[in-house]
Structure formats: C-alpha cells, structure tokens
Write a protein that holds these residues in place. Sequence first.
Motif, mmCIF file in Angstrom:
data_model
loop_
_atom_site.group_PDB
_atom_site.id
_atom_site.type_symbol
_atom_site.label_atom_id
_atom_site.label_comp_id
_atom_site.label_asym_id
_atom_site.label_seq_id
_atom_site.Cartn_x
_atom_site.Cartn_y
_atom_site.Cartn_z
ATOM 1 N N SER A 176 5.406 -4.880 -0.802
ATOM 2 C CA SER A 176 5.445 -6.186 -0.165
ATOM 3 C C SER A 176 6.456 -7.062 -0.891
ATOM 4 O O SER A 176 6.508 -7.077 -2.132
ATOM 5 N N ARG B 123 16.215 7.697 0.074
ATOM 6 C CA ARG B 123 15.412 8.902 -0.121
ATOM 7 C C ARG B 123 16.252 10.132 -0.458
ATOM 8 O O ARG B 123 15.802 11.019 -1.195
ATOM 9 N N GLN C 69 16.373 -1.317 13.957
ATOM 10 C CA GLN C 69 15.706 -0.046 13.713
ATOM 11 C C GLN C 69 16.682 0.994 13.171
ATOM 12 O O GLN C 69 16.342 1.781 12.283
ATOM 13 N N GLU D 180 6.613 -6.799 4.704
ATOM 14 C CA GLU D 180 6.121 -5.502 4.275
ATOM 15 C C GLU D 180 7.182 -4.434 4.511
ATOM 16 O O GLU D 180 7.746 -4.339 5.610
ATOM 17 N N ALA D 181 7.462 -3.648 3.482
ATOM 18 C CA ALA D 181 8.260 -2.447 3.602
ATOM 19 C C ALA D 181 7.348 -1.247 3.386
ATOM 20 O O ALA D 181 6.188 -1.396 2.983
ATOM 21 N N THR D 182 7.861 -0.052 3.652
ATOM 22 C CA THR D 182 7.057 1.147 3.487
ATOM 23 C C THR D 182 6.516 1.273 2.073
ATOM 24 O O THR D 182 5.404 1.770 1.859
ATOM 25 N N ASN D 183 7.298 0.800 1.106
ATOM 26 C CA ASN D 183 6.940 1.020 -0.303
ATOM 27 C C ASN D 183 6.527 -0.255 -1.035
ATOM 28 O O ASN D 183 6.509 -0.283 -2.262
ATOM 29 N N ASP E 282 8.503 13.359 -0.250
ATOM 30 C CA ASP E 282 7.962 12.014 -0.094
ATOM 31 C C ASP E 282 7.491 11.422 -1.417
ATOM 32 O O ASP E 282 6.966 10.300 -1.452
ATOM 33 N N SER F 172 16.666 3.635 4.618
ATOM 34 C CA SER F 172 15.588 4.458 4.090
ATOM 35 C C SER F 172 16.062 5.868 3.793
ATOM 36 O O SER F 172 15.739 6.453 2.754
ATOM 37 N N LEU G 56 12.467 0.009 0.815
ATOM 38 C CA LEU G 56 13.063 1.123 1.552
ATOM 39 C C LEU G 56 13.755 0.654 2.827
ATOM 40 O O LEU G 56 14.707 1.295 3.281
ATOM 41 N N GLU G 57 13.278 -0.425 3.399
ATOM 42 C CA GLU G 57 13.866 -0.940 4.634
ATOM 43 C C GLU G 57 14.513 -2.302 4.397
ATOM 44 O O GLU G 57 14.100 -3.031 3.497
ATOM 45 N N ARG H 271 16.493 2.824 9.512
ATOM 46 C CA ARG H 271 16.474 4.280 9.362
ATOM 47 C C ARG H 271 17.558 4.740 8.395
ATOM 48 O O ARG H 271 17.335 5.617 7.564
#
Length: 268
Positions: free
Chosen positions: A147, A34, A23, A142-145, A212, A30, A130-131, A27
């Motif tokens: 697959s 960003r 985790q 799956e990532a935030t942005n 974002d 990402s 992102l992750e 964090r």
Amino acid sequence: MSGFDLDLYLDRLGIDPVPVTAQGLARLQSAQIRRIPFEDIDPFLGIAPGVGSEQVTDKILHRGRGGYCFEQNRLFQDALQALGFDVTRRLARVRKGAAQGGARTHLLLICRIEGTDYLADAGFGGPTPLEPLPLRMDTPQEATNGSYILRDDPETGERVLFLRNLGEEFALYGFDDAHVSDSDIEAGNFLCTHWPQAPFPHHLMVKGYDGDTPLGLMDRQVNEAGEKRLLTSAEALHHALCVRLGLVLPDATVQAVWDRITTLENAP
C-alpha cells in the motif's frame, strides 16, 4: 526511440506487446520488475555502468544482466516510447524514511495516459510498487505488493512516495517537475558510482523474483519472502544470482563480488 529492439525486450519479459492504456503500462512495469532484477554489481565492483540506450540494451537485453535505476528506467523509457506511450523523466531524492532526501540520485518516469499522469518506476528495487500509481495526492493506493500514498512536501516542493504498513508511513523518495537531461542522468550515475556517501560502491544490493517469490540480497544476506539467511560461499552467491534470479554472469564476476563482500566485512 529509433532502433529499439522491442521484440527482444518483450521476449526478456515473456509478454506480448501491450496497448497504450493504464492496464498496458501496469502489465509492462510489473513484468520488467519481475523478470529483470535490480542489481548494482557494476558500481559495487567500481565500474560506472553505461546509461545510454545502446549501452543499456546491450547489457540487459543482449548480455542477460539487470541494472539499477539509471539503467532500468532508461530501458523502461525506451520500451514505453517504442510502444507509443507519452513519457518524461524525473530525478528523485531518496529518503529511506528520513524527513528529507539527499542528492538527486534516483531516476523515475512519469507517463501520461488520457490526461492522467502516472508514476512509473521499474528501477527502485526494494519496496517499489509493482504497478504504476496515478499522481493522486493524499489517497492510499494499493499495488500487488503493498500500500502506498503520495503526499506533497511544502518545505521541498516535492511529491513524496510513502510505503504504508500497519498505519505507519515510510518515505521512499521525493521528486519535483524539474526537467531531466541526459547530462543530469550521466552526472547522477557518476555520483552513485564515485561518491563515498553513495551506498552502491559499498554494498551489494539485488532485488528480483524467483517465479512469484521475491528475493533480495544485501551483501551476503538473503531476504526471501521475509525470511533472512546468510550466504556462506561464492557458490551459494552464484546460485542466488544466476540460478534463482536468472542473471548471466561469468564465474570470475561472481567471485569478484564475493571477494569484495568478504574484504569489506573484514576491513578495520
């Protein structure tokens, strides 16, 4: 890394120190993607950026710039090691949808946490996850942005990262477990800034976030959350780079970038 200014790094990212966990790694990756834009302004202007730790720290943390993979993932590696993560480097061949890649011109990281290896990459730009992704083959992740899926390529002996979209798979890059030295990175950096077939001397490529909202530039074309438009002036370029993405650039540098874009567009 001895002497790495972790506080300055975390301040640039706007986060507190993270634990040495999956985790925490997610964090950190990402936040770096960003908050620190991918940008190839130096190679585009014919400048080979320094890829040593001190040079990267000065450029990104002290001078407010971004960077491309050799810079971004050097910074990411130094931060991870300062936090106590177990991290190694790998070089990849970018594929861009092709069946095989070219030269080894992309730097990525492998981070081992409690016996599990993760693909950690803060420097690919474009459709980078992102992750971080666990190195699990043939399993959609799956990532935030988006697959993604990792597959073994028996012809090259590489693990290949694919972006998945509507049932289609687009190959991003392939990598193996070969040791990566500082000399390998310096050679790859030189190749990316001097080789005629490398994209960086010929195209401005920038990817970052305005809050974002993902924002990308390819020469004068802006891609904002899937909507494309063309920049029409150096002032508009300055607004995109310095106001929207937060890069610190002298006016003369922005003008030089704009002049090179227009010169290449008008070349026979």
